[in-house]
Design a protein around this motif. Structure first.
Motif, PDB file in Angstrom:
ATOM      1  N   GLY A 103       0.818  -1.210   0.000  1.00 14.28           N
ATOM      2  CA  GLY A 103       0.000   0.000   0.000  1.00 14.28           C
ATOM      3  C   GLY A 103       0.849   1.256   0.000  1.00 14.28           C
ATOM      4  O   GLY A 103       0.586   2.206  -0.742  1.00 14.28           O
ATOM      5  N   GLY A 104       1.884   1.257   0.816  1.00 14.38           N
ATOM      6  CA  GLY A 104       2.787   2.407   0.868  1.00 14.38           C
ATOM      7  C   GLY A 104       3.527   2.623  -0.445  1.00 14.38           C
ATOM      8  O   GLY A 104       3.689   3.747  -0.903  1.00 14.38           O
ATOM      9  N   GLU A 105       3.975   1.536  -1.049  1.00 15.18           N
ATOM     10  CA  GLU A 105       4.694   1.632  -2.321  1.00 15.18           C
ATOM     11  C   GLU A 105       3.786   2.156  -3.436  1.00 15.18           C
ATOM     12  O   GLU A 105       4.194   2.998  -4.243  1.00 15.18           O
ATOM     13  N   LEU A 106       2.552   1.648  -3.476  1.00 15.71           N
ATOM     14  CA  LEU A 106       1.609   2.127  -4.490  1.00 15.71           C
ATOM     15  C   LEU A 106       1.321   3.610  -4.299  1.00 15.71           C
ATOM     16  O   LEU A 106       1.292   4.378  -5.265  1.00 15.71           O
ATOM     17  N   LEU A 107       1.115   4.008  -3.063  1.00 11.87           N
ATOM     18  CA  LEU A 107       0.853   5.415  -2.769  1.00 11.87           C
ATOM     19  C   LEU A 107       2.037   6.288  -3.188  1.00 11.87           C
ATOM     20  O   LEU A 107       1.855   7.355  -3.777  1.00 11.87           O
ATOM     21  N   ALA A 108       3.248   5.820  -2.924  1.00 10.57           N
ATOM     22  CA  ALA A 108       4.445   6.582  -3.291  1.00 10.57           C
ATOM     23  C   ALA A 108       4.549   6.762  -4.804  1.00 10.57           C
ATOM     24  O   ALA A 108       4.969   7.815  -5.282  1.00 10.57           O
ATOM     25  N   VAL A 109       4.142   5.759  -5.557  1.00 10.57           N
ATOM     26  CA  VAL A 109       4.199   5.840  -7.019  1.00 10.57           C
ATOM     27  C   VAL A 109       3.071   6.720  -7.558  1.00 10.57           C
ATOM     28  O   VAL A 109       3.280   7.524  -8.468  1.00 10.57           O
ATOM     29  N   LEU A 110       1.890   6.585  -6.984  1.00  6.92           N
ATOM     30  CA  LEU A 110       0.713   7.268  -7.534  1.00  6.92           C
ATOM     31  C   LEU A 110       0.537   8.701  -7.048  1.00  6.92           C
ATOM     32  O   LEU A 110       0.033   9.548  -7.795  1.00  6.92           O
ATOM     33  N   ALA A 111       0.921   9.004  -5.827  1.00  3.65           N
ATOM     34  CA  ALA A 111       0.674  10.330  -5.246  1.00  3.65           C
ATOM     35  C   ALA A 111       1.182  11.479  -6.108  1.00  3.65           C
ATOM     36  O   ALA A 111       0.445  12.457  -6.309  1.00  3.65           O
ATOM     37  N   PRO A 112       2.398  11.413  -6.635  1.00  2.21           N
ATOM     38  CA  PRO A 112       2.860  12.552  -7.463  1.00  2.21           C
ATOM     39  C   PRO A 112       1.985  12.760  -8.704  1.00  2.21           C
ATOM     40  O   PRO A 112       1.805  13.892  -9.149  1.00  2.21           O
ATOM     41  N   ARG A 113       1.435  11.689  -9.263  1.00  3.85           N
ATOM     42  CA  ARG A 113       0.593  11.804 -10.467  1.00  3.85           C
ATOM     43  C   ARG A 113      -0.761  12.432 -10.151  1.00  3.85           C
ATOM     44  O   ARG A 113      -1.387  13.028 -11.014  1.00  3.85           O
ATOM     45  N   LEU A 114      -1.192  12.318  -8.907  1.00  2.00           N
ATOM     46  CA  LEU A 114      -2.468  12.917  -8.512  1.00  2.00           C
ATOM     47  C   LEU A 114      -2.407  14.433  -8.556  1.00  2.00           C
ATOM     48  O   LEU A 114      -3.432  15.103  -8.631  1.00  2.00           O
ATOM     49  N   GLU A 115      -1.203  14.982  -8.489  1.00  2.00           N
ATOM     50  CA  GLU A 115      -1.022  16.434  -8.536  1.00  2.00           C
ATOM     51  C   GLU A 115      -1.125  16.976  -9.960  1.00  2.00           C
ATOM     52  O   GLU A 115      -1.275  18.176 -10.156  1.00  2.00           O
ATOM     53  N   ASN A 116      -1.015  16.089 -10.964  1.00  3.37           N
ATOM     54  CA  ASN A 116      -1.100  16.531 -12.357  1.00  3.37           C
ATOM     55  C   ASN A 116      -2.465  17.134 -12.644  1.00  3.37           C
ATOM     56  O   ASN A 116      -3.485  16.605 -12.229  1.00  3.37           O
ATOM     57  N   GLY A 117      -2.468  18.221 -13.365  1.00  4.09           N
ATOM     58  CA  GLY A 117      -3.712  18.839 -13.810  1.00  4.09           C
ATOM     59  C   GLY A 117      -3.800  18.781 -15.320  1.00  4.09           C
ATOM     60  O   GLY A 117      -2.909  18.235 -15.984  1.00  4.09           O
ATOM     61  N   PRO A 118      -4.850  19.330 -15.865  1.00  2.00           N
ATOM     62  CA  PRO A 118      -4.969  19.342 -17.321  1.00  2.00           C
ATOM     63  C   PRO A 118      -3.797  20.103 -17.947  1.00  2.00           C
ATOM     64  O   PRO A 118      -3.366  21.123 -17.424  1.00  2.00           O
ATOM     65  N   ALA A 119      -3.291  19.568 -19.041  1.00  2.00           N
ATOM     66  CA  ALA A 119      -2.206  20.216 -19.776  1.00  2.00           C
ATOM     67  C   ALA A 119      -2.209  19.672 -21.193  1.00  2.00           C
ATOM     68  O   ALA A 119      -2.753  18.593 -21.455  1.00  2.00           O
ATOM     69  N   LEU A 120      -1.592  20.405 -22.078  1.00  2.00           N
ATOM     70  CA  LEU A 120      -1.497  19.995 -23.468  1.00  2.00           C
ATOM     71  C   LEU A 120      -0.885  18.600 -23.561  1.00  2.00           C
ATOM     72  O   LEU A 120       0.162  18.335 -22.980  1.00  2.00           O
ATOM     73  N   GLY A 121      -1.569  17.709 -24.253  1.00  2.00           N
ATOM     74  CA  GLY A 121      -1.092  16.346 -24.429  1.00  2.00           C
ATOM     75  C   GLY A 121      -1.457  15.391 -23.311  1.00  2.00           C
ATOM     76  O   GLY A 121      -1.235  14.189 -23.409  1.00  2.00           O
ATOM     77  N   ARG A 122      -2.044  15.900 -22.231  1.00  2.00           N
ATOM     78  CA  ARG A 122      -2.424  15.072 -21.093  1.00  2.00           C
ATOM     79  C   ARG A 122      -3.880  14.662 -21.204  1.00  2.00           C
ATOM     80  O   ARG A 122      -4.738  15.490 -21.468  1.00  2.00           O
ATOM     81  N   GLU A 123      -4.161  13.391 -21.008  1.00  2.42           N
ATOM     82  CA  GLU A 123      -5.534  12.886 -20.989  1.00  2.42           C
ATOM     83  C   GLU A 123      -5.825  12.353 -19.588  1.00  2.42           C
ATOM     84  O   GLU A 123      -4.933  11.801 -18.943  1.00  2.42           O
ATOM     85  N   PRO A 124      -7.056  12.465 -19.127  1.00  4.99           N
ATOM     86  CA  PRO A 124      -7.382  11.892 -17.820  1.00  4.99           C
ATOM     87  C   PRO A 124      -7.531  10.368 -17.925  1.00  4.99           C
ATOM     88  O   PRO A 124      -8.104   9.859 -18.890  1.00  4.99           O
ATOM     89  N   PHE A 125      -6.996   9.652 -16.962  1.00  5.82           N
ATOM     90  CA  PHE A 125      -7.124   8.198 -16.892  1.00  5.82           C
ATOM     91  C   PHE A 125      -7.715   7.841 -15.537  1.00  5.82           C
ATOM     92  O   PHE A 125      -7.413   8.472 -14.527  1.00  5.82           O
TER      93      PHE A 125
END
Length: 145
Positions: A103-125
């Motif tokens: 759980g901690g490892e998954l959170l460490a990998v995913l948490a930075p991506r949660l900060e991503n917002g809309p941007a050119l070339g970015r699609e929501p997944f």
């Protein structure tokens, strides 16, 4: 379970909201939409839930996931293979300590991506991790038993 019951379950769980209401022959017709701010069940709320609450919550989450996937596939430019769509299952044999570490490892990998917002070339997944213990197959032996 009927479609009406599923819709009521999703609305009750906070996944759907009424987008529009109108009177049609004396009855109220409601049009629903998925809420953008989805409910989150934290550890304290999960601990207070009954097994039946968990059944309803899981059913609501699966219904929303199915609705989201169908909405994606209904898009004219949907291309599951090219867009990296994935749905897989795997069984992990874990001790409670290993489960907490995962759980901690998954959170460490995913948490930075949660900060991503809309941007050119970015699609929501949408990522929907589901984790629960399962009974081992009858022919599997637990090591050390």
């Amino acid at each position: 379970m009927t479609v009406y019951r599923h819709v009521a379950l999703l609305a009750e769980a906070g996944f759907l909201e009424v987008a529009q209401e109108q009177r049609v022959r004396g009855a109220v017709e409601r049009h629903y939409r998925l809420r953008k701010d989805r409910p989150v069940i934290d550890a304290a709320a999960a601990a207070a839930m009954t097994k039946e609450d968990h059944r309803r919550g899981f059913a609501a989450a699966m219904a929303v996931l199915l609705a989201e996937f169908n909405a994606y596939l209904d898009q004219e430019d949907a291309d599951p293979a090219a867009q990296g769509v994935s749905y897989r299952q795997g069984t992990f044999w874990l001790t409670p300590e290993e489960l907490a570490e995962l759980g901690g490892e998954l959170l460490a990998v995913l948490a930075p991506r949660l900060e991503n917002g809309p941007a050119l070339g970015r699609e929501p997944f949408l990522l929907s991790p589901i984790l629960f213990p399962v009974a081992p197959p009858p022919d599997e032996e637990r090591a050390g038993e």
